[in-house]
Design an enzyme around this catalytic site. Structure first.
Site, PDB file in Angstrom:
ATOM      1  N   HIS B  52     -51.641 -65.563   3.380  1.00 38.04           N
ATOM      2  CA  HIS B  52     -51.274 -65.641   1.971  1.00 38.04           C
ATOM      3  C   HIS B  52     -51.467 -67.090   1.505  1.00 38.04           C
ATOM      4  O   HIS B  52     -51.464 -68.020   2.316  1.00 38.04           O
ATOM      5  CB  HIS B  52     -49.816 -65.214   1.786  1.00 38.04           C
ATOM      6  CG  HIS B  52     -49.606 -63.731   1.842  1.00 38.04           C
ATOM      7  ND1 HIS B  52     -48.516 -63.107   1.297  1.00 38.04           N
ATOM      8  CD2 HIS B  52     -50.381 -62.746   2.367  1.00 38.04           C
ATOM      9  CE1 HIS B  52     -48.605 -61.804   1.488  1.00 38.04           C
ATOM     10  NE2 HIS B  52     -49.728 -61.549   2.140  1.00 38.04           N
ATOM     11  N   GLU B  54     -49.605 -69.248  -0.037  1.00 34.58           N
ATOM     12  CA  GLU B  54     -48.547 -70.223   0.261  1.00 34.58           C
ATOM     13  C   GLU B  54     -48.597 -70.658   1.724  1.00 34.58           C
ATOM     14  O   GLU B  54     -48.400 -71.838   2.048  1.00 34.58           O
ATOM     15  CB  GLU B  54     -47.158 -69.627  -0.028  1.00 34.58           C
ATOM     16  CG  GLU B  54     -46.925 -69.263  -1.485  1.00 34.58           C
ATOM     17  CD  GLU B  54     -47.341 -67.835  -1.823  1.00 34.58           C
ATOM     18  OE1 GLU B  54     -48.280 -67.303  -1.170  1.00 34.58           O
ATOM     19  OE2 GLU B  54     -46.738 -67.242  -2.728  1.00 34.58           O
ATOM     20  N   CYS B  82     -43.861 -63.825  -1.722  1.00 28.13           N
ATOM     21  CA  CYS B  82     -43.348 -62.611  -1.062  1.00 28.13           C
ATOM     22  C   CYS B  82     -42.314 -63.033  -0.003  1.00 28.13           C
ATOM     23  O   CYS B  82     -42.179 -64.223   0.291  1.00 28.13           O
ATOM     24  CB  CYS B  82     -44.509 -61.844  -0.413  1.00 28.13           C
ATOM     25  SG  CYS B  82     -45.029 -62.487   1.196  1.00 28.13           S
ATOM     26  N   CYS B  85     -43.635 -65.367   2.678  1.00 25.87           N
ATOM     27  CA  CYS B  85     -43.882 -66.733   2.195  1.00 25.87           C
ATOM     28  C   CYS B  85     -42.576 -67.456   1.887  1.00 25.87           C
ATOM     29  O   CYS B  85     -42.452 -68.658   2.124  1.00 25.87           O
ATOM     30  CB  CYS B  85     -44.809 -66.687   0.989  1.00 25.87           C
ATOM     31  SG  CYS B  85     -46.459 -66.103   1.448  1.00 25.87           S
TER      32      CYS B  85
END
Lengths: 155, 155
Positions: B52, B54, B82, B85
């Site tokens: 992801h 991040e 999310c 993260c």
């Protein structure tokens, strides 16, 4: 049938402490009765706060399979996953998770992720983390690009 | 002062869709008013469910700083993080998080992490994920090794 894999994860976790590579955690991924990936905590040795054992094992298994999903696989962890690793597990979608030590055992050894669970249960405005939302209408542009893209690969 | 960094994250997220590299998400890390790391979603192109935006930005920033902590840094994300993260953010400890789109905006575009939040709020026995604890007494051995190690590097 499960125990030898968990014993292997525990042995890797001990080895990881003894070799000075990182914290006392290891994980592995099993598919069709075989270990396809192993990972151990590398937070300090890799200077990477995301290098938890489960993340390392998931990333390695996905490299081996050439896939971003772990369906048909089981994840074995020497300790109950933290919220970050739980999130990763939900995205990777292994069939099952088996673990040995509990989060409480980890906390007793100084590894306490209870505060993260508490924060995730709070509404964002009540969190200790400083988190701010800005630029809302502009924020939708990436999603508009995604929805109108003809070459996207859903996941 | 915050908006240009968020606009940059939004632009990177759009670029990521247009280049076919991954989902419509990007993030960056700012220290002393300068961008030190950028990341975009690479789940499909890297076959890595943990890639992801991040996580990518945090890992890159830690590489740049040679540290597993991001104190003194701010994380800017094109979308609300999310649970995975969020967990990574708590471990990396940036000073602040700023984001543009909400989790609801992401869900409307097909990226729904609400089920992960729900699962994390459930007691483990009520989760949809098959998760089992085994081998409890043996499980403590890695922590015993850690506590008695004289060469450990706490984190």
């Amino acid at each position: 049938m499960y125990e030898p894999f968990l014993q292997r994860a525990i042995a890797l976790a001990i080895e990881n402490v003894n070799s000075g590579q990182g914290g006392p955690f290891a994980a592995l991924i099993v598919k069709d009765g075989k270990i396809i990936a192993e990972g151990a905590n590398r937070v300090t040795s890799a200077s990477d706060p995301t290098a938890h054992a489960e993340i390392e094992a998931i990333r390695q298994a996905c490299r081996v399979l050439g896939n971003f999903q772990l369906s048909g696989c089981d994840l074995y962890a020497s300790c109950e996953p933290c919220p970050m690793c739980f999130g990763a597990i939900y995205w990777a979608r292994p069939d099952r998770v088996l673990y040995a030590a509990s989060a409480a055992d980890a906390a007793a050894a100084g590894f306490d992720d209870a505060f993260i669970y508490e924060e995730l249960r709070c509404p964002p405005s009540d969190r200790r983390l400083s988190i701010t939302q800005l630029l809302h209408p502009e924020a939708l542009r990436p999603f508009q690009a995604w929805l109108s893209s003809s070459s996207k690969k859903p996941y």
